[in-house]
Design a protein around this motif. Structure first.
Motif, short mmCIF file in Angstrom:
data_model
loop_
_atom_site.label_atom_id
_atom_site.label_comp_id
_atom_site.label_asym_id
_atom_site.label_seq_id
_atom_site.Cartn_x
_atom_site.Cartn_y
_atom_site.Cartn_z
N ASP A 1 0.82 -1.22 0.00
CA ASP A 1 0.00 0.00 0.00
C ASP A 1 0.85 1.27 0.00
N TYR A 2 1.92 1.25 0.81
CA TYR A 2 2.78 2.44 0.88
C TYR A 2 3.47 2.68 -0.46
N GLY A 3 3.97 1.60 -1.04
CA GLY A 3 4.63 1.72 -2.34
C GLY A 3 3.68 2.18 -3.42
N GLU A 4 2.42 1.71 -3.35
CA GLU A 4 1.42 2.14 -4.32
C GLU A 4 1.18 3.65 -4.22
N HIS A 5 1.10 4.15 -3.00
CA HIS A 5 0.91 5.58 -2.80
C HIS A 5 2.10 6.37 -3.36
N LYS A 6 3.31 5.89 -3.08
CA LYS A 6 4.51 6.58 -3.58
C LYS A 6 4.56 6.54 -5.11
N ARG A 7 4.14 5.41 -5.69
CA ARG A 7 4.14 5.31 -7.16
C ARG A 7 3.17 6.31 -7.77
N ARG A 8 1.97 6.41 -7.20
CA ARG A 8 1.01 7.37 -7.72
C ARG A 8 1.54 8.79 -7.60
N ASP A 9 2.11 9.11 -6.45
CA ASP A 9 2.67 10.45 -6.26
C ASP A 9 3.76 10.74 -7.28
N PHE A 10 4.58 9.75 -7.56
CA PHE A 10 5.71 9.93 -8.47
C PHE A 10 5.23 10.26 -9.89
N PHE A 11 4.20 9.55 -10.34
CA PHE A 11 3.66 9.84 -11.66
C PHE A 11 2.93 11.18 -11.70
N VAL A 12 2.19 11.49 -10.65
CA VAL A 12 1.48 12.77 -10.59
C VAL A 12 2.47 13.93 -10.67
N LYS A 13 3.55 13.83 -9.93
CA LYS A 13 4.53 14.91 -9.89
C LYS A 13 5.28 15.06 -11.20
N HIS A 14 5.73 13.92 -11.76
CA HIS A 14 6.66 14.01 -12.89
C HIS A 14 6.01 13.87 -14.26
N LEU A 15 4.76 13.36 -14.32
CA LEU A 15 4.06 13.32 -15.61
C LEU A 15 3.01 14.40 -15.73
N LEU A 16 2.26 14.63 -14.62
CA LEU A 16 1.25 15.69 -14.64
C LEU A 16 1.84 17.05 -14.31
N GLY A 17 3.01 17.05 -13.65
CA GLY A 17 3.61 18.32 -13.25
C GLY A 17 2.88 18.96 -12.10
N VAL A 18 2.23 18.12 -11.26
CA VAL A 18 1.46 18.61 -10.12
C VAL A 18 2.10 18.09 -8.85
N GLU A 19 2.24 18.96 -7.85
CA GLU A 19 2.76 18.51 -6.57
C GLU A 19 1.69 17.69 -5.87
N PRO A 20 1.97 16.44 -5.52
CA PRO A 20 0.96 15.58 -4.89
C PRO A 20 0.52 16.14 -3.55
N PRO A 21 -0.66 15.75 -3.10
CA PRO A 21 -1.13 16.20 -1.78
C PRO A 21 -0.15 15.78 -0.69
N GLU A 22 0.08 16.69 0.25
CA GLU A 22 0.97 16.40 1.37
C GLU A 22 0.30 15.43 2.33
N TRP A 23 0.96 14.33 2.63
CA TRP A 23 0.38 13.31 3.50
C TRP A 23 0.30 13.76 4.95
N ASN A 24 1.41 14.29 5.44
CA ASN A 24 1.60 14.40 6.88
C ASN A 24 0.65 15.40 7.55
N TRP A 25 0.26 16.46 6.84
CA TRP A 25 -0.58 17.45 7.51
C TRP A 25 -2.07 17.17 7.31
N ILE A 26 -2.43 16.08 6.62
CA ILE A 26 -3.83 15.69 6.50
C ILE A 26 -3.97 14.30 7.08
N PRO A 27 -4.27 14.19 8.39
CA PRO A 27 -4.29 12.87 9.02
C PRO A 27 -5.49 12.03 8.59
#
Length: 742
Positions: free
Chosen positions: A709-735
């Motif tokens: 699950d953690y790796g899946e989240h990181k993979r999605r973030d990686f594609f969002v950031k580097h293919l869409l050019g969008v900064e993924p939602p910050e995990w830590n401040w949204i519990p």
């Protein structure tokens, strides 16, 4: 795909403001919500189909809007009825398990109905259970271990016992085991006789192997964070790698009456990869085994007579590889008077008939299509029922259809033909069968068919996906395009998000697995698969998958592209496939292409950036086999060849790591027992030494995986950031964020 969010109300305004661009928090929510929305919304597709011999009926389960149902089909009356009372079953299981179980949604898997319909075997809560349906009594099935008598093997007439003692083969009379006779004298440590001996049916002969044991390679894993102690644990296991020495087997023959060993001519079986276990002819005149030469280019069926003379009945030779692990098929008729054999010698996987001396009588099947599996050999009628694919013009060449043909190659008859991927379950005399067929863009139809004509006797089920479509779920598109040669069709699929807008431009993510042992694009209808490709598309991507050259289930020429060349990965075909899709659909942006995969797909996904950086820009590689010299021996030598030569380095991501371009995320489980984790660590080492920028996630306690699950989240973030050019939602401040339904 199981990470969950709970959104405080104060954040909803924030989410709504930023919800218009792709890759935002709402898109993550939509992706995760889709997983639940898709579940249990495909109705009337049979599963667990079985023939109940004593009842002369078929059994299967199906999901309906009213929950799971379990049916039996009376083939004579062509009538369906409940297999058992769901309410009574649920009550019985609830009572013994102490859980509250719903009769309409029984949480059971791996169903097996007894042939008389009186018992249901199943799995519940990872345990094996049995329910007596006459009394509705459920109990856990405690498997009793079957103990062998220390490798002691009785003769068929029960008069003798064979065993290994001090590395040699001995026999004793069953009636007086104080007596013993030593049949071999040349066994020693490291060169011992195997306890898996084969008695002849007449109990007068023994075939056995003397084994020259190779030194085992051990690989090591460190479990950094064990659950039961603070300190890490060291694990080790035997793990042979390409080029390592292997056990060598020497076939031996012994006569029981004279207590003598007969010399066997073994001159033709040097440099073994493996020998199969010896199997005696029914009349005890000889035994056979199969010899696979190291490198998989020579494969032979050997026969040894009672004088120790050895001959090759079947001799398969290839300039590339003989696919012993997936396509080998042999059936001996009339105690070896004839042999049915599968071969790609004419360029396609087909069936051949040989006589008992190994002389070719005739080719049984022929054409520019492939035999996928033999279902039934009818020796009396001298015909075969088999699965084939690629015969039906205008259909996806991977679709499985069912056929019957005579052993002399005449009388080819279609048993199925509808445009879809078929799966058949036959009754015991192979006169009728249940046929379930579907496509990724067409839900399943289930019919009862007659083998004699192939005609439909009765339609049993028609899948209903109306509830699924109400979620906004979109059908995948089956898509084909010409490959690298401009002629060969490459088949795959295209997945779009639910909120797809043809006026927008979408980057592409390709899921890759190019292992030569099979083909991988789904052919049956399913709401989604374990990879969550529909969910990934929800973030704002077009997701594709295709089977390029080098994968299986097409022609031998198509397959041979992988030979000593795993770095190829079918990439010229994959690139052509995506470019053709982009040409047909202008909303596909072929200038922004990402790729991900695991295991061999992990090797390929990183290889995309090393060998094709002009096309692929972002890659996520999980549990990668990055250097074929570091991975398991059998799989890699099958495709990369033996001995280990420069071709291994040429396909190595480690050797080419300094050529990295684009954005790379490596994911690794520290307890990977399938692929040596050091393979990824050596890539990391080379990337660091080359001063390359990359991302790396090491997951403690994880085995061979896409990343969890953690790796899946990181993979999605990686594609969002580097293919869409969008900064993924910050995990830590949204519990624990979950967006409430509007």
């Amino acid at each position: 795909m199981k990470f969950k969010y709970v959104v405080p109300a104060a954040l909803l305004i924030f989410i709504n403001i930023y919800a218009y661009a792709q890759g935002k928090l709402v898109d993550y929510h939509n992706a995760e919500a889709l997983n639940g929305l898709m579940q249990k919304k495909t109705y009337y597709t049979p599963e667990n189909i079985q023939w109940l011999a004593e009842l002369q009926k078929f059994f299967y389960s199906r999901r309906t809007p009213q929950g799971l149902e379990f049916l039996v089909v009376d083939t004579k009356e062509q009538h369906k009825s409940p297999a058992f009372d769901r309410e009574k079953f649920a009550a019985a299981l609830s009572e013994v398990s102490k859980d509250k179980i719903s009769a309409t949604d029984l949480p059971i898997t791996r169903l097996l109905m007894s042939s008389n319909g009186k018992e249901l075997h199943f799995t519940y809560q990872r345990a094996s259970w049995i329910c007596e349906l006459n009394t509705y009594t459920c109990k856990q099935n405690i498997d009793v271990p079957q103990h062998t008598d220390s490798g002691r093997t009785k003769s068929p007439d029960q008069k003798w016992i064979g065993y290994i003692k001090k590395f040699n083969l001995y026999i004793s009379p069953a009636a007086d085991q104080t007596k013993e006779y030593q049949l071999s004298t040349d066994g020693s440590e490291g060169n011992s006789y195997s306890p898996y001996m084969a008695w002849s049916p007449d109990s007068k002969k023994i075939a056995a192997y003397k084994v020259n044991t190779a030194k085992q390679r051990l690989t090591y894993l460190i479990e950094s964070s064990p659950a039961d102690q603070l300190q890490p644990k060291l694990r080790q296991r035997a793990y042979p790698k390409p080029g390592d020495t292997l056990d060598q087997y020497i076939p031996c023959l012994f006569l029981v009456d004279t207590k003598k060993q007969i010399p066997v001519n073994n001159s033709a079986i040097n440099e073994q990869f493996s020998l199969t276990e010896p199997v005696w002819r029914n009349d005890s005149r000889a035994f056979t085994y199969e010899y696979n030469k190291r490198g998989h280019q020579k494969y032979m069926v050997m026969e040894v007579n009672t004088s120790g003379e050895t001959r090759a009945l079947i001799h398969e030779q290839s300039n590339t590889f003989f696919n012993y692990s997936r396509k080998k098929y042999r059936y001996d008729l009339a105690d070896g008077k004839e042999i049915i054999w599968a071969s790609e010698r004419d360029g396609w996987n087909q069936l051949y008939l040989f006589d008992g001396n190994g002389k070719l009588k005739n080719q049984i099947t022929k054409g520019n299509w492939v035999v996928r599996r033999v279902i039934k050999v009818n020796e009396k009628e001298r015909n075969i029922i088999f699965e084939g694919s690629g015969m039906e013009k205008g259909q996806d060449p991977y679709f499985i259809q069912y056929y019957q043909i005579n052993l002399d190659g005449t009388g080819l008859k279609k048993l199925t033909w509808e445009n879809g991927n078929h799966s058949a379950t036959f009754n015991e005399d192979y006169s009728i069968f249940i046929d379930v067929y579907s496509r990724i863009d067409e839900p399943a139809t289930t019919v009862l068919r007659a083998v004699k004509t192939g005609k439909v006797i009765k339609e049993l089920e028609k899948a209903d996906i109306s509830a699924l479509l109400k979620t906004g779920w979109r059908f995948p598109e089956s898509f084909s395009a010409k490959g690298r040669d401009g002629e060969t069709a490459i088949w795959g699929m295209i997945i779009r998000p639910r909120n797809f807008d043809p006026a927008k431009k979408y980057p592409v993510i390709e899921y890759i697995y190019a292992g030569p042992h099979d083909s991988f694009v789904p052919k049956n209808f399913a709401a989604d698969n374990i990879l969550g490709l529909h969910e990934l598309a929800e973030l704002g991507f077009i997701v594709v998958q295709c089977d390029g050259m080098g994968t299986s289930n097409r022609s031998k020429k198509f397959h041979d592209v992988c030979w000593q060349n795993l770095k190829d990965g079918g990439f010229p075909d994959r690139i052509a496939f995506i470019k053709a899709a982009a040409k047909q659909y202008p909303y596909i942006d072929a200038s922004r292409v990402g790729i991900f995969g695991s295991s061999a797909g992990g090797q390929s996904s990183m290889g995309a950036l090393l060998f094709h950086p002009e096309f692929y820009k972002v890659a996520v590689s999980s549990s990668g086999c990055h250097d074929n010299r570091m991975d398991k021996l059998w799989w890699n030598e099958q495709w990369m060849g033996y001995p280990v030569g420069p071709q291994y380095a040429e396909s190595s991501n480690v050797e080419h790591a300094a050529n990295l371009q684009g954005k790379l995320l490596l994911i690794l489980g520290e307890l990977d027992e399938n692929v040596d984790p050091s393979s990824t660590m050596q890539v990391v080492n080379k990337l660091i030494k080359a001063n390359k920028n990359f991302d790396f996630l090491l997951v403690p306690g994880m085995g061979h995986s896409l990343g969890g699950d953690y790796g899946e989240h990181k993979r999605r973030d990686f594609f969002v950031k580097h293919l869409l050019g969008v900064e993924p939602p910050e995990w830590n401040w949204i519990p624990n964020i979950t967006v409430p339904k509007s």
